[in-house]
Write an enzyme that holds these catalytic residues in place. Structure first.
Site, PDB file in Angstrom:
ATOM      1  N   LYS A  16      31.595  44.500  31.545  1.00 22.12           N
ATOM      2  CA  LYS A  16      30.949  45.364  30.544  1.00 22.12           C
ATOM      3  C   LYS A  16      31.826  45.569  29.315  1.00 22.12           C
ATOM      4  O   LYS A  16      31.320  45.615  28.195  1.00 22.12           O
ATOM      5  CB  LYS A  16      30.518  46.695  31.153  1.00 22.12           C
ATOM      6  N   ARG A  91      30.567  58.276  33.829  1.00 24.77           N
ATOM      7  CA  ARG A  91      30.927  57.761  35.147  1.00 24.77           C
ATOM      8  C   ARG A  91      30.598  58.732  36.264  1.00 24.77           C
ATOM      9  O   ARG A  91      30.781  58.400  37.423  1.00 24.77           O
ATOM     10  CB  ARG A  91      32.433  57.514  35.187  1.00 24.77           C
ATOM     11  N   ARG A 130      43.321  39.297  35.956  1.00 27.84           N
ATOM     12  CA  ARG A 130      42.983  39.783  34.619  1.00 27.84           C
ATOM     13  C   ARG A 130      44.209  39.759  33.705  1.00 27.84           C
ATOM     14  O   ARG A 130      45.318  40.096  34.106  1.00 27.84           O
ATOM     15  CB  ARG A 130      42.436  41.200  34.737  1.00 27.84           C
ATOM     16  N   ARG A 164      47.515  45.514  33.003  1.00 30.07           N
ATOM     17  CA  ARG A 164      47.053  46.817  33.456  1.00 30.07           C
ATOM     18  C   ARG A 164      47.626  47.132  34.824  1.00 30.07           C
ATOM     19  O   ARG A 164      47.324  46.471  35.808  1.00 30.07           O
ATOM     20  CB  ARG A 164      45.529  46.847  33.480  1.00 30.07           C
ATOM     21  N   ARG A 175      39.685  52.077  43.032  1.00 30.02           N
ATOM     22  CA  ARG A 175      38.751  52.193  41.895  1.00 30.02           C
ATOM     23  C   ARG A 175      37.329  51.809  42.317  1.00 30.02           C
ATOM     24  O   ARG A 175      36.357  52.430  41.887  1.00 30.02           O
ATOM     25  CB  ARG A 175      39.226  51.315  40.732  1.00 30.02           C
TER      26      ARG A 175
END
Ligand code: AMP
Length: 217
Positions: A16, A91, A130, A164, A175
């Site tokens: 997203k 969220r 990532r 990250r 998460r």
């Protein structure tokens, strides 16, 4: 084509953020990503950044009142003619309710909520590989590395693998768990309101982009 604001939803790693950034590269859109705003506070060392940093490191959410307060402030800076693409907000159900009230105050409304669907195994794999641009936060993966290694396609900034800290396997598991517990009810909230469109988040960035464009018309 509608003219209101847009909410992009989906678990961590669903793509997203990548799609929100690309959309906001075009005219008329502003990208509002609470994760990016928290990371900016963290870099600047503000009290809000310290709190957010602690929560992010654990894979947990920042309290609703703090998050909504930050969004309220940012919203006040966005000209009415610009459309907002919300990424990573709301969220929780209280955040979704607060957002409706905040937008109404500004004479704005959300007319699409789009959720990116990606199987759990794929999310874990994407997050494990990532890499992020330190300047504009564009995300890359082994499926889709930058054209010039280490350099962001979008802004020329430096791209670092595992930039990250919250992409470590334990934090990623947490998460995803927090997403199921606290954000899944937001998906249901928008589904009941008849505002939700689901799209397949698998495939190339361009393929997903086309599906997103289709879902927005
Ligand atoms: P993201 O970049 O969207 O994956 O967000 C990174 C982290 O920032 C999350 O794991 C949370 O700790 C925090 N965060 C971002 N957006 C929110 C939100 N809407 N509510 C609470 N915490 C958030």
């Amino acid at each position: 084509m509608s003219r209101g604001d847009l909410i992009l939803m989906g678990p961590p790693g669903s793509g997203k953020g990548t799609q929100a950034r690309l959309l906001a590269d075009g005219p008329g859109w502003v990208h509002l990503a609470t994760g990016d705003l928290f990371r900016e506070h963290l870099r600047k060392g503000t009290p809000l950044g310290k709190l957010a940093g602690q929560q992010m490191a654990k894979g947990e959410y920042v309290p609703d009142d703090v998050t909504v307060g930050m969004v309220r402030q940012r919203l006040g800076e966005i000209p009415p003619r610009e459309r907002i693409v919300f990424d990573g907000f709301p969220r929780t159900v209280p955040q979704a309710e607060a957002l409706d009230a905040l937008l109404a105050e500004h004479g704005r409304q959300v007319d699409r909520v789009i959720i990116f669907e990606v199987p759990r195994e794929q999310l874990i794999d994407r997050l494990a590989h990532r890499a992020t641009c330190g300047r504009c936060q564009m995300v890359y993966s082994s499926e889709r590395p930058p054209r010039v290694p280490g350099t962001c396609d979008r802004c020329g900034g430096d791209v670092h693998a595992t930039a990250r800290a919250d992409d470590s396997p334990d934090v990623v598991r947490k998460r995803l768990e927090v997403y199921e517990e606290q954000t899944r009810p937001v998906v249901e909230h928008y589904e009941h309101a008849g505002r939700l469109v689901r799209i397949d988040g698998l495939g190339s960035v361009d393929a997903v982009r086309q599906r997103l464009t289709g879902a927005m018309t």
